[in-house]
Design an enzyme around this catalytic site. Structure first.
Site, mmCIF file in Angstrom:
data_model
loop_
_atom_site.group_PDB
_atom_site.id
_atom_site.type_symbol
_atom_site.label_atom_id
_atom_site.label_comp_id
_atom_site.label_asym_id
_atom_site.label_seq_id
_atom_site.Cartn_x
_atom_site.Cartn_y
_atom_site.Cartn_z
ATOM 1 N N GLN A 1 -0.347 8.606 -6.904
ATOM 2 C CA GLN A 1 1.036 8.224 -7.841
ATOM 3 C C GLN A 1 0.494 9.051 -9.114
ATOM 4 O OE1 GLN A 1 3.723 6.394 -6.448
ATOM 5 N NE2 GLN A 1 4.715 7.246 -8.352
ATOM 6 N N ASP B 1 2.752 13.338 0.936
ATOM 7 C CA ASP B 1 3.360 13.958 0.002
ATOM 8 C C ASP B 1 3.850 15.473 -0.122
ATOM 9 O OD1 ASP B 1 4.629 11.779 -1.865
ATOM 10 O OD2 ASP B 1 2.855 11.802 -3.019
ATOM 11 N N LYS C 1 7.873 1.639 -2.572
ATOM 12 C CA LYS C 1 7.189 2.307 -1.359
ATOM 13 C C LYS C 1 6.436 1.347 -0.495
ATOM 14 C CE LYS C 1 6.635 6.473 -4.035
ATOM 15 N NZ LYS C 1 5.475 7.375 -4.565
#
Lengths: 323, 323
Positions: free
Chosen positions: A127, A150, A83
């Site tokens: 995460q 997200d 990422k």
């Protein structure tokens, strides 16, 4: 290469290693179109990089993404590295907040709160998975819905589900799945779609998103009695199960389009790292039946990352009121 | 009664007027079980009234429900009257906040804010639809998720959609639908369910809720090419379309269970008020095919109201920490 000296499976893997993916079609004598996620992702990243250039030139600002990592899981570190590299390439500034495995929930919440209030940060990702002693729901819900790139905040998920509402962010994997279909010229409206799997970050929001695009959606899961029969009625099949090669050729309608969201590590002593990545769909069987399919790797994965960049850019545009 | 002197339809209506609903089964010579929503709702209301009695005796408090009504729609007034009466019967205190059609959005928001902060109010419902100049999304989102007994807040909807999450409230019609199935002994897990319609207050949350109960759910809507074929594969059919008698006997699998959530006004010069209420399912055809069905009226409607009472009680229990 003498194909007779190799088992069918090894032959395919050897073949994949030798040829660019888009050549599979002709070489296998199949009509299936291999949807090249890498090249679609590259095109999307180029569009995003252009937009960020324009933003920098016009308002001297660029999007910022913060990643919160708790604990030292190796797979999480790998994902984060991918990422960060993708952000760097398109011009998104990154911030990494790392915590040791044994940190407290409150320490994580305090940092998320700081990031929520930092105007240079347009997107925050936590995460997953988090260590057991940290309450995932509490942390995810604490991320500002305006920075939830997200798309995992229940407020965004609820607005995704509700007709006539617009979520601020759509989760990256489902958004990427639709992008793959649209950029491959696959019509969604009125088509029968089956989503195999109902995870809250992939399967479920993909069902909701396909429905927003007016597909007739069925969701198949571990309690479904005849998954093969239902899946074989679908024009579009999305796989999000986490079981390598679960979906066989016999599950698929001739001419269907398949997006394989699975990324399963399968032991493979033949490669240096000791494992290879395979999807949920038995690719070798599927390409003989379907009209188009994403490979694993090189299908949904790269486009998912591209959608994270896209969500971060969108968030920055909203925050900076940049049109 | 000489049935030969009446047309088939009139005969059925005449028949309904003459006999209690639960006798339909035997009298028609069918095996279909008519799910008696009125009697199920009565049982639920009795349970709720008992709990509220216990609450009053133990902590000298009772649940409170506030209803916000904007404008003078006659149907809205009727719905509110029904809700108020149901509350009164079980011991829920009610508050009605009425606004004229021409009020401003800010006036409504101010009252909702006051209700959000009033500890005697455990549930707030904003009667929909609102007049065009009032932004429904803004008002609904402003209701505290802790008092959102309609379950329409996107935060509650998102938590309903996400596996492993628990919404504070489930919308009343979907919750009632599941209650009707469970109290009629219908197994949901592993069954194929088709929801016809995807409205954000009935169809969509019903799909999500059936999935939480591990049904294999397909959603059929106006863009679906072969709704009849898909519906005919279902063990459980939920209708939320708003088109009287759309779902014919030929749409249904023999032995299926049908919950008809439709409430359509159909002109009927034969009755005093000039119209009758019918569902989305052609009842006369369906009872010849299915194993169980809810009538309209007297099916899903009364149980929906009972679920509003149930949500309000649950909210009060949480607020008062009453177990």
């Amino acid at each position: 290469m003498n194909s007779l000296s190799l088992s069918p499976n090894l032959e395919v893997w050897f073949f994949i290693a030798q040829k660019p993916l888009f050549l599979l079609e002709a070489a296998n004598g199949q009509t299936a179109n291999v949807i090249n996620g890498k090249s679609i992702a590259r095109a999307i990243r180029a569009e995003i990089a252009n937009e960020i250039c324009r933003m920098k030139e016009t308002i001297v600002k660029s999007p910022g993404l913060a990643i919160v990592l708790v604990g030292g899981r190796r797979d999480s570190r790998t994902f984060i590295r991918v990422k960060l590299k993708a952000c760097e390439e398109v011009g998104i500034t990154t911030y990494v907040e790392e915590f040791p495995e044994e940190c407290t929930e409150d320490e994580v919440l305090r940092v998320v709160s700081r990031l929520n209030n930092n105007p240079s940060v347009n997107g925050i990702i936590v995460q997953l998975p988090l260590p057991q002693h940290v309450d995932e729901e509490r942390i995810v819900n604490f991320v500002s819905p305006e920075k939830d790139v997200d798309g995992f905040h229940p407020l965004n998920m609820g607005n995704l589900a509700m007709k006539g509402r617009e979520p601020l962010f759509i989760p990256c994997a489902p958004k990427g799945c639709i992008e793959l279909l649209l950029r491959s010229g696959v019509e969604i409206m009125g088509k029968r779609a089956v989503v195999v799997g109902r995870s809250k970050i992939v399967g479920l929001p993909t069902s909701l998103l396909l429905q927003r695009h007016h597909a007739t959606v069925s969701t198949v899961h571990s309690f479904t009695k005849n998954p093969e029969q239902i899946t074989s009625e679908a024009d579009i099949v999305i796989a999000d199960v986490g079981i390598p090669n679960l979906i066989r050729g016999s599950w698929l309608k001739p001419g269907a389009v398949v997006v394989d969201m699975g990324t399963n590590q399968v032991q493979d002593p033949g490669v240096d790292q000791g494992f290879c990545i395979t999807g949920d769909v038995c690719y070798e069987e599927a390409i003989k039946v379907v009209s188009a399919i994403t490979p694993v790797p090189g299908g949904a994965g790269p486009v998912t990352i591209a959608m994270l960049l896209s969500n971060t850019l969108d968030s920055a545009k909203r925050a900076f009121e940049f049109i």
